[in-house]
Write an enzyme that holds these catalytic residues in place. Structure first.
Site, PDB file in Angstrom:
ATOM      1  N   LYS A 116       0.826  -1.212   0.000  1.00 35.33           N
ATOM      2  CA  LYS A 116       0.000   0.000   0.000  1.00 35.33           C
ATOM      3  C   LYS A 116       0.859   1.261   0.000  1.00 35.33           C
ATOM      4  CE  LYS A 116      -4.252  -2.078   1.095  1.00 35.33           C
ATOM      5  NZ  LYS A 116      -3.774  -3.467   1.171  1.00 35.33           N
TER       6      LYS A 116
HETATM    7  C1  LIG Z   1      -4.325  -4.535   0.439  1.00 36.41           C
HETATM    8  C2  LIG Z   1      -3.503  -5.761   0.284  1.00 36.41           C
HETATM    9  C3  LIG Z   1      -3.810  -6.740  -0.687  1.00 36.41           C
HETATM   10  C4  LIG Z   1      -5.026  -6.646  -1.595  1.00 36.41           C
HETATM   11  O1  LIG Z   1      -4.876  -5.649  -2.590  1.00 36.41           O
HETATM   12  P1  LIG Z   1      -6.141  -5.122  -3.390  1.00 36.41           P
HETATM   13  O2  LIG Z   1      -5.636  -3.993  -4.197  1.00 36.41           O
HETATM   14  O3  LIG Z   1      -7.126  -4.682  -2.346  1.00 36.41           O
HETATM   15  O4  LIG Z   1      -6.660  -6.237  -4.216  1.00 36.41           O
HETATM   16  C5  LIG Z   1      -2.969  -7.837  -0.802  1.00 36.41           C
HETATM   17  N1  LIG Z   1      -1.901  -7.991   0.013  1.00 36.41           N
HETATM   18  C6  LIG Z   1      -1.584  -7.092   0.960  1.00 36.41           C
HETATM   19  C7  LIG Z   1      -0.412  -7.334   1.837  1.00 36.41           C
HETATM   20  C8  LIG Z   1      -2.364  -5.935   1.124  1.00 36.41           C
HETATM   21  O5  LIG Z   1      -2.033  -5.050   2.076  1.00 36.41           O
END
Ligand SMILES: *Cc1c(COP(=O)(O)O)cnc(C)c1O
Length: 516
Positions: A116
């Site tokens: 993120k």
């Molecule tokens: C948020 C997140 C995801 C999922 O990503 P999306 O864009 O919501 O599909 C997968 N792995 C981790 C570690 C995340 O923080």
């Protein structure tokens, strides 16, 4: 560069808006999501040429191609700040190749060790710049307070992204007893002059329900505006400003693979993404759509397999579905909000159909797409889901085979890629560093069940202590500084509040210095 305007997926916006407004508004009026009116196209030479640039300049080039309404020098400057020494690798998101055809795109080198950061080191800077630009155009733009309910990862990444950003403050709510020691310390030790963190007496659902009620409380929002000129915003993953930074790394990593001689320029590769809200994999689709030679997009689910079932049947159905807890909590989700954008792009941008499907979902917990949209979906996507036990087995097997530790989210993608791959090289999106999920990694390496409690002598270790033990056992010593040093930092935020909306509102007022 010509400016590109944004329309919304439900056709409620009568006037298309520029990038800066789409960013500041987040959700479009009427509940739809913003998408650009037109998409750029990059040819292979333009994509390959990105490899000569540092990552920040690659990102700036993609933003220019998307016609953002900010000065090119401003975009360059913001990108240099977003993707600089705040990442622990000069390549920002380097690629580790496990074998000649399996490449891991490490999206976890940012300040919070989760993917993120790729979006949340970028969005807040563009958000701040956008509010300044809109004010300069004479629009009445208030100050903003970002309010985030988190199960662990998003809150910390948002705090790091928005800390000390002018014109914005941020408050994060997490379930007091529902996050790991590492996640708790990451948030409670947060630096910055405009940040606040609250533990909530309840679970993640209580946090989210409380925050939603605060957003919906008209009188409270009017009071914030009247007394402090502050508007609440969520800056969540449906904001276009979080999606566009993710498009960048798919285009960029293709260029890198070509430059490193791992693939031929123009050769198709598949991408496998551990998916929750459908943001990351949607970004891969946009990268493909603008010219990157990506072939199949593999959607990897954990036991919450609503997306896998949707991609395999054309029917999205949560009417009978339980929300399950898994070792990959950031993918524990039932309503995947970014799917709406994908469907809009695949159904010929038919906003009326989107409205109907979203109403069906709201009223009956399900919708089914038409045959043409389903066929379009199947041209781009394949999907599969991984059980909790198989996730841990994958971490262990991948370690034994490659001496490389996967976090549980990335492990889900690794397993799905193994099952679904064909002839093409595969790029696996690695979304978190293993040391954020030491408990699960320990269980995996010791052949334990997903829910089995850790032995007493292990349970008594702090998160940092457990990670050091895993490092010693595996000789994987790559624990990021931000995680390794947590035990030595002072806890700044220890407030615990009750879950009703009134308690949250009271805390927000106090944070913003309003009232008595
Ligand atoms: C948020 C997140 C995801 C999922 O990503 P999306 O864009 O919501 O599909 C997968 N792995 C981790 C570690 C995340 O923080």
């Amino acid at each position: 560069m010509t400016q590109v305007f944004y329309i919304d997926t439900r056709g409620h916006c009568t006037e298309p808006v520029p990038f800066t407004e789409a960013l500041v508004q987040g959700l479009a009026p009427g509940g739809g999501l913003f998408v650009p009116v037109s998409l750029p196209h990059l040819n292979l030479d333009e994509i390959a040429a990105l490899a000569k640039l540092p990552y920040a300049a690659r990102a700036a080039a993609i933003y220019q191609a998307f016609g953002v309404d900010l000065e090119p020098e401003a975009v360059d400057g913001l990108m240099a700040q977003a993707y600089g020494s705040n990442f622990d690798d000069p390549d920002i998101c380097p690629i580790t190749s496990l074998d000649a055809n399996t490449h891991v795109l490490e999206l976890w080198h940012g300040p919070t060790s989760a993917f993120k950061d790729m979006a949340l080191q970028c969005l807040p800077r563009f958000f701040s710049a956008s509010t300044r630009q809109l004010r300069a155009r004479g629009l009445p733009v208030p100050e903003f307070c970002v309010l985030v309910a988190t199960s662990g990862d998003t809150g910390k990444a948002a705090l790091e992204g928005f800390k000390d950003m002018p014109g914005v403050s941020i408050g994060v709510l997490f379930p007091q007893d529902g996050v790991s020691d590492i996640q708790y310390k990451q948030m409670a030790t947060q630096s910055g002059s405009n940040v606040m963190v609250w533990g909530v007496e309840g679970n993640f659902d209580d946090c989210q329900t409380g925050v939603k009620a605060v957003f919906a409380d008209r009188a409270f929002n009017e009071r914030l505006e009247r007394e402090a000129n502050v508007a609440l915003t969520s800056a969540n993953s449906i904001n276009w400003g979080r999606l566009l930074p993710q498009v960048v790394y798919y285009v960029s990593s293709y260029a890198s693979l070509v430059a490193q001689g791992k693939i031929a320029c123009g050769e198709a590769i598949d991408v496998c993404v551990p998916t929750g809200n459908f943001g990351n994999i949607l970004a891969a689709w946009y990268a493909k759509r603008i010219g990157t030679p990506l072939d199949m997009l593999m959607c990897a689910s954990n036991e919450n397999r609503v997306l896998t079932d949707f991609i395999n049947t054309g029917r999205y159905d949560i009417s009978q579905r339980q929300f399950l807890l898994t070792p990959s909590p950031s993918m524990d989700i039932l309503v995947s909000s970014n799917l709406e954008r994908q469907l809009f792009e695949l159904n010929g941008r038919d906003a009326m159909a989107i409205r109907t499907w979203m109403e069906d979902l709201r009223d009956g917990g399900q919708f089914r797409v038409d045959v043409d949209t389903f066929a379009a979906l199947r041209r781009h996507f394949v999907a599969d889901s991984v059980s909790n036990a198989d996730c841990l087995a994958t971490i262990r097997q991948a370690f034994e085979k490659h001496r490389y530790l996967l976090d549980p989210h990335t492990a889900v993608a690794y397993r799905v890629a193994e099952r679904l791959r064909g002839q093409n090289p595969v790029l696996i999106a690695a979304t978190a560093h293993w040391a954020k999920f030491g408990d699960s990694v320990y269980r995996a390496l010791h052949g334990m069940e997903p829910n089995e409690s850790l032995p007493e002598n292990i349970r008594s270790l702090s998160g940092c202590g457990l990670n050091r033990l895993i490092s010693t056992e595996t000789q994987c010593y790559n624990i990021p500084q931000g995680l390794a040093r947590l035990d030595g930092l002072d806890l700044r935020f220890t407030d615990v509040i009750k879950k009703p909306a009134e308690s949250i509102e009271e805390a927000v007022l106090q944070f913003l210095g309003i009232g008595g």
